[in-house]
Design an enzyme around this catalytic site. Structure first.
Site, PDB file in Angstrom:
ATOM      1  N   TYR A 192       2.390   3.467 -44.327  1.00  0.00           N
ATOM      2  CA  TYR A 192       3.300   2.477 -44.828  1.00  0.00           C
ATOM      3  C   TYR A 192       4.937   3.069 -44.419  1.00  0.00           C
ATOM      4  O   TYR A 192       5.767   2.155 -44.251  1.00  0.00           O
ATOM      5  CB  TYR A 192       3.384   2.824 -46.483  1.00  0.00           C
ATOM      6  CG  TYR A 192       1.923   2.158 -47.076  1.00  0.00           C
ATOM      7  CD1 TYR A 192       1.986   0.803 -47.091  1.00  0.00           C
ATOM      8  CD2 TYR A 192       0.876   2.918 -47.639  1.00  0.00           C
ATOM      9  CE1 TYR A 192       0.735   0.268 -47.855  1.00  0.00           C
ATOM     10  CE2 TYR A 192      -0.088   2.418 -47.954  1.00  0.00           C
ATOM     11  CZ  TYR A 192      -0.194   1.064 -48.079  1.00  0.00           C
ATOM     12  OH  TYR A 192      -1.390   0.458 -48.448  1.00  0.00           O
TER      13      TYR A 192
ATOM     14  N   ARG B 139       8.263   2.076 -50.311  1.00  0.00           N
ATOM     15  CA  ARG B 139       7.579   1.467 -51.414  1.00  0.00           C
ATOM     16  C   ARG B 139       7.777  -0.275 -51.148  1.00  0.00           C
ATOM     17  O   ARG B 139       7.158  -0.876 -51.663  1.00  0.00           O
ATOM     18  CB  ARG B 139       8.401   1.660 -52.867  1.00  0.00           C
ATOM     19  CG  ARG B 139       8.319   3.058 -53.197  1.00  0.00           C
ATOM     20  CD  ARG B 139       8.687   3.307 -54.623  1.00  0.00           C
ATOM     21  NE  ARG B 139       8.186   4.375 -54.932  1.00  0.00           N
ATOM     22  CZ  ARG B 139       8.384   5.053 -56.132  1.00  0.00           C
ATOM     23  NH1 ARG B 139       9.320   4.552 -57.139  1.00  0.00           N
ATOM     24  NH2 ARG B 139       8.228   6.474 -56.579  1.00  0.00           N
TER      25      ARG B 139
ATOM     26  N   CYS C 247      -2.317  -6.801 -43.186  1.00  0.00           N
ATOM     27  CA  CYS C 247      -1.858  -5.558 -43.904  1.00  0.00           C
ATOM     28  C   CYS C 247      -3.074  -4.688 -44.221  1.00  0.00           C
ATOM     29  O   CYS C 247      -2.837  -3.389 -44.360  1.00  0.00           O
ATOM     30  CB  CYS C 247      -1.689  -6.114 -45.503  1.00  0.00           C
ATOM     31  SG  CYS C 247      -2.887  -6.983 -46.220  1.00  0.00           S
TER      32      CYS C 247
END
Length: 178
Positions: free
Chosen positions: A114, A128, A145
């Site tokens: 991420y 985030r 994803c």
């Protein structure tokens, strides 16, 4: 000045080794939502309200899925880049839009973190936000994803289950290693 009504939505599905995969496309074959489900209404609810505000888009019709379904079949036949050649339409704020675009450029193979996705999207501090990009992605496989994991390699979450995410990552990693 002549205006044209927005295109209608069509849905189609195909069986894959990871379960039934369904897509929602417009008249031009642009993907608005997709994933491992046999419920097009579930996918329809993932589409941003601003992209489905025309009432004709609520009455989806069944179709063949055209190039989108062909890309899914090609992906499972070994052409891991096939979904990246299909147009996708999603909308949100600037960071999510940039993150979805960056995610489409993440190649098959070992996943990225991420943190790395946040960097690729132009804001290294938005870890985030990168996770939110994945969680809010309506066009699974076409906006991959599943190629994003936590630091240390933990899978994180996946709307269609961690078993499907692991299967996709393993398929892509083994194909790139071969």
């Amino acid at each position: 000045m002549t205006t044209f009504p927005p295109p209608e939505f069509t849905w189609a599905g195909v069986d894959t080794p990871d379960g039934r995969f369904t897509v929602i496309v417009d008249d031009d074959g642009v993907v608005y939502a997709s994933g491992w489900t046999d419920d097009p209404a579930y996918l329809h609810n993932l589409i941003a309200p601003s992209l489905r505000e025309d009432p004709r888009r609520d009455a989806m019709r069944h179709g063949d899925g055209g190039d989108a379904i062909a890309a899914v079949e090609s992906y499972y036949a070994g052409d891991l880049d096939a979904p990246s050649r299909i147009r996708v339409r999603q909308t949100s704020g600037p960071f999510l839009t940039a993150a979805w675009s960056a995610l489409r450029r993440v190649p098959p193979g070992p996943p990225v973190t991420y943190s790395r996705l946040a960097e690729l999207a132009g804001n290294p501090a938005a870890v985030r936000g990168a996770a939110s990009c994945c969680a809010r992605n309506a066009a699974a496989l076409f906006v991959p994803c599943h190629r994003v994991v936590r630091i240390g390699g933990a899978l994180g979450g996946f709307r269609y289950g961690l078993q499907v995410k692991r299967s996709l990552i393993d398929r892509e990693t083994s194909a790139k290693a071969a």
